[in-house]
Design a protein around this motif. Structure first.
Motif, mmCIF file in Angstrom:
data_model
loop_
_atom_site.group_PDB
_atom_site.id
_atom_site.type_symbol
_atom_site.label_atom_id
_atom_site.label_comp_id
_atom_site.label_asym_id
_atom_site.label_seq_id
_atom_site.Cartn_x
_atom_site.Cartn_y
_atom_site.Cartn_z
ATOM 1 N N LEU A 10 -64.973 -21.644 -60.155
ATOM 2 C CA LEU A 10 -65.117 -21.784 -58.706
ATOM 3 C C LEU A 10 -63.916 -21.223 -57.949
ATOM 4 C CD1 LEU A 10 -66.975 -23.081 -56.474
ATOM 5 C CD2 LEU A 10 -65.429 -25.047 -56.583
ATOM 6 N N GLU A 308 -78.923 -28.339 -55.405
ATOM 7 C CA GLU A 308 -78.710 -28.854 -56.759
ATOM 8 C C GLU A 308 -79.387 -27.969 -57.801
ATOM 9 O OE1 GLU A 308 -76.648 -31.002 -59.167
ATOM 10 O OE2 GLU A 308 -76.679 -31.626 -57.063
ATOM 11 N N ILE A 311 -77.262 -24.845 -58.284
ATOM 12 C CA ILE A 311 -76.062 -25.149 -59.062
ATOM 13 C C ILE A 311 -76.405 -25.269 -60.541
ATOM 14 C CG2 ILE A 311 -74.327 -26.944 -59.491
ATOM 15 C CD1 ILE A 311 -74.363 -27.436 -56.423
ATOM 16 N N GLU A 320 -69.657 -21.526 -62.415
ATOM 17 C CA GLU A 320 -69.347 -22.801 -61.788
ATOM 18 C C GLU A 320 -69.624 -22.744 -60.290
ATOM 19 O OE1 GLU A 320 -65.719 -26.089 -61.543
ATOM 20 O OE2 GLU A 320 -65.222 -23.952 -61.774
ATOM 21 N N ARG A 322 -70.512 -25.765 -56.869
ATOM 22 C CA ARG A 322 -70.480 -27.196 -56.562
ATOM 23 C C ARG A 322 -71.145 -27.485 -55.226
ATOM 24 N NH1 ARG A 322 -64.331 -29.148 -58.232
ATOM 25 N NH2 ARG A 322 -64.451 -28.532 -60.435
ATOM 26 N N ARG A 323 -71.545 -28.740 -55.082
ATOM 27 C CA ARG A 323 -72.000 -29.227 -53.774
ATOM 28 C C ARG A 323 -70.808 -29.278 -52.824
ATOM 29 N NH1 ARG A 323 -76.396 -32.857 -54.714
ATOM 30 N NH2 ARG A 323 -76.412 -33.394 -52.497
ATOM 31 N N TRP A 325 -68.429 -31.359 -50.135
ATOM 32 C CA TRP A 325 -67.892 -32.709 -50.272
ATOM 33 C C TRP A 325 -68.941 -33.758 -49.886
ATOM 34 C CZ3 TRP A 325 -64.043 -31.902 -53.135
ATOM 35 C CH2 TRP A 325 -63.056 -30.956 -52.859
ATOM 36 N N ILE A 357 -73.686 -25.638 -50.661
ATOM 37 C CA ILE A 357 -73.292 -25.185 -51.989
ATOM 38 C C ILE A 357 -72.047 -24.304 -51.865
ATOM 39 C CG2 ILE A 357 -74.933 -23.262 -51.844
ATOM 40 C CD1 ILE A 357 -75.119 -23.310 -54.892
ATOM 41 N N CYS A 358 -71.078 -24.532 -52.757
ATOM 42 C CA CYS A 358 -69.843 -23.737 -52.810
ATOM 43 C C CYS A 358 -69.953 -22.771 -53.983
ATOM 44 C CB CYS A 358 -68.630 -24.637 -53.006
ATOM 45 S SG CYS A 358 -68.443 -25.945 -51.774
#
Length: 393
Positions: A10, A308, A311, A320, A322-323, A325, A357-358
């Protein structure tokens, strides 16, 4: 594992030769304790870079927030207003001093603290004669909050502002560095940040007397006498000379690191704009974001897929992601705290958590790696176009 399927992280550290030279200089001096020439120089260089009068190098950004709250006298009978859409480290220091967090929603324009929600919270607090001891404003994912309206509101009620600029070193708001708009500003040099010391942080302010007090507390509040004497509670919060040397080298390439992350975001934006239901985190017209992470929302009603699922698909491709925060008012630790949404009909942070999403955003990310990420996102959404996923690029 084949080269074509090697792990894409990430936001990994990105180090160079300048850091190595300065680190070896510190090592050769045998001065590795939490003080030394590199610590002093790092503090001075950060202060000069952001336009603050002074700085104190610390073991983490969290330590900086803790010391800022203590400097403002926050304690068990107080409240502290905090951005809800953030990492838990932005709010935990409120509990360290025994105060109670009050959580403030984001605004749609910047994803940062909503001035409208903050105004309602301050009005109610004033009516109850219980104004907060401070307001902690987070500059989310490297983008400045709307500091002018926030500062104007806080000045009206004489409430000091602390800026959590952990993700925003190198970002500006109306030409002024993030972290220098409030009474105190805090930066992080964690391993995933824009520049890193592996772990560390910096407290900045124009209040030099307050910074000297923070420096004392960070060194166990040892008094300047020829033996160990302590009249106040202190902490082991100072940054080592070795890590400060790394930070000095990293600071020299800050502009390059920010430019690289912004270019990565722009490539994502250009490619993913062609996919239905995907929208980028907006950039405020009032500032320049670091784009610490490239963040997008995915509208399941439009594209038939949620964040989700994307991801999970990326993980299967060894990528990688991520959601965004999880808001503090949804966290078990803080769900009993008072929460002020943006307005009566909209909780912006809840929507962003559900849809956000990141994507991989490290400044060392290659265009080939980014092409892999974009192709994996497109495949997850079932995009089939002539020429395959490269038609997006």
């Amino acid at each position: 594992m084949s080269v074509t399927n090697e792990r894409i992280f990430l936001s990994p550290p990105h180090l160079g030769e300048e850091e190595r030279k300065l680190l070896l200089d510190a090592f050769a001096s045998n001065w590795i304790a939490p003080l030394g020439e590199h610590v002093d120089a790092f503090e001075q260089e950060i202060a000069e870079r952001v336009g603050a009068r002074g700085a104190v190098a610390l073991s983490s950004g969290t330590a900086g927030l803790h010391l800022a709250l203590r400097l403002l006298g926050a304690g068990p009978t107080d409240t502290v207003f905090c951005s809800t859409l953030t990492f838990v480290a932005s709010v935990n220091p409120v509990l360290y001093v025994g105060a109670t967090p009050v959580l403030i929603d984001s605004e749609p324009q910047t994803w940062n603290m909503s001035p409208a929600a903050l105004e309602r919270a301050l009005q109610e607090a004033a009516a109850q004669n219980r104004l907060p001891k401070a307001v902690i404003v987070v500059h989310l994912y490297g983008q400045s909050a709307g500091m002018e309206p926030i500062n104007r509101l806080c000045a009206r009620y004489e409430v000091p502002v602390i800026e959590d600029a952990a993700e925003a070193l190198g970002a500006t708001y109306r030409g002024k560095a993030c972290g220098t708009w409030g009474r105190f500003g805090v930066y992080s040099f964690n391993g995933n940040k824009i520049i890193t010391t592996s772990g560390g942080g910096m407290l900045v302010s124009d209040d030099l007397a307050a910074l000297e007090k923070a420096r004392s507390w960070a060194a166990q509040a040892r008094e300047p006498v020829p033996y160990y004497q302590h009249s106040e509670l202190g902490y082991n919060y100072r940054l080592s000379n070795l890590l400060a040397a790394v930070g000095r080298g990293q600071l020299r390439v800050l502009a390059e690191r920010v430019a690289a992350r912004r270019a990565i975001f722009q490539r994502y934006q250009a490619a993913l704009a062609k996919l239905p239901g995907i929208s980028p985190m907006p950039e405020s017209a009032d500032g320049v974001s670091t784009r610490w992470l490239s963040v997008f929302t995915i509208d399941e009603a439009v594209c038939g897929c949620n964040a989700e699922a994307v991801i999970t698909a990326l993980a299967l491709a060894n990528i990688e992601a991520r959601r965004v925060w999880k808001p503090m008012h949804q966290q078990p630790l803080y769900r009993e705290c008072r929460y002020y949404p943006h307005d009566d009909t909209l909780s912006v942070s809840d929507r962003l958590f559900a849809q956000g999403i990141c994507l991989p955003s490290g400044s060392s990310l290659t265009e080939a790696q980014q092409t892999r990420v974009i192709a994996a996102v497109a495949e997850c959404l079932g995009l089939k176009q002539e020429g395959g996923s490269h038609a997006l690029l």
